[in-house]
Design a protein around this motif. Sequence first.
Motif, mmCIF file in Angstrom:
data_model
loop_
_atom_site.group_PDB
_atom_site.id
_atom_site.type_symbol
_atom_site.label_atom_id
_atom_site.label_comp_id
_atom_site.label_asym_id
_atom_site.label_seq_id
_atom_site.Cartn_x
_atom_site.Cartn_y
_atom_site.Cartn_z
ATOM 1 N N THR A 70 5.644 -0.874 -7.752
ATOM 2 C CA THR A 70 4.354 -0.650 -8.143
ATOM 3 C C THR A 70 4.006 -1.662 -9.965
ATOM 4 O O THR A 70 2.928 -1.780 -9.915
ATOM 5 N N HIS A 71 5.191 -1.629 -10.776
ATOM 6 C CA HIS A 71 4.587 -2.524 -12.091
ATOM 7 C C HIS A 71 6.269 -2.077 -11.800
ATOM 8 O O HIS A 71 7.744 -1.764 -11.589
ATOM 9 N N GLU A 116 1.707 -9.383 -11.660
ATOM 10 C CA GLU A 116 2.382 -8.520 -12.466
ATOM 11 C C GLU A 116 4.268 -9.543 -12.610
ATOM 12 O O GLU A 116 4.567 -9.328 -13.776
ATOM 13 N N HIS A 160 0.166 -4.151 -11.858
ATOM 14 C CA HIS A 160 0.135 -2.879 -11.695
ATOM 15 C C HIS A 160 -1.438 -2.279 -10.609
ATOM 16 O O HIS A 160 -2.697 -2.962 -9.394
#
Length: 322
Positions: A141-142, A171, A231
């Motif tokens: 997700t990040h 990211e 994100h």
Amino acid sequence: MTFSRRTLLKTLGVGTASLALPTLSTMAQAAPAGPAPVLHQFGLGDATITALLDGHLPVPATMFTGYDAARAQETLEGSFYREGAQGLEIPVNGYLVERGGKYTLVDTGTAQLMGPDLGGLMAALAATGVGAGDISTILLTHMHPDHAGGLLAADGSAAFPNAELVVAETEWDFWYDDAIMASVDEGSRGFFQMARDAVAPYADRKKPFTGEVEVAPGFTAMPLPGHTPGHSGFMLDAGDEQLLIWGDVVHSTALQFANPDWTIPFDTDQPLAAQTRKAMFDRAAADQLLVTGMHLDFPGLGRVVRDGAAYAFHQAPWQFGL
């Protein structure tokens, strides 16, 4: 950048006298065993999903931007939430998804980088009978350490030797931007180095993506900027049912549904994070989406509903889907 090493250590209840953040590999080698394995498995369409608990992290309510003591008391009143000496306990979750004999892991936990109350994800994974070598895809997700830390084994090698790493191109580029890293305060640079260390063994098998696209069979990426620039959440299409794994849209189940404008210092763009959260609450409520997230109360499954001008989270029963 709004987060800092001092803020992180204060959150963890650790002093700030140390001179530098060590690398992930150094911290992993020195870390003690984490919590006992905690997991919850359920079926959804043609998928089997296992929520894996990495542990809990105390976050003081006063840390939230927009915090109001009277409003916080009103929000918590009548609930089972209690703020301890170090804050409200929030979980760190990861999710294992099995479809057609293939295993996908969404986020990897902390790898015991953030204290003895965290670091349980790998033990929970092992308790499922699935080995790290069985994971074919990791959806990230990040690149914060409580999500990417578990990518590394204790010796600094890839903890998941056969996995493709799927991460938003925005990211990756953010954490690898030397100019941005040089522009932040010295303490915050450690976050950049930890992010780089975590993903480095996967550089030759990373799969970057941009926008709302299919990133793996049955998984569509959902850009959710604000917490970090890239994100992302992931929508699982499990045949006739769907699940949105929304990463860090929410950090505190106790506070942020009732107060969606409240943000946290680790949000790199706090106004955008609040905007994204409210947009996802609106969508989830309107579409009656089943959602889960990395800091929703374990195992994190439920639906968002409107509650006057705010929102509420209806947690699914523990035996959901069985």
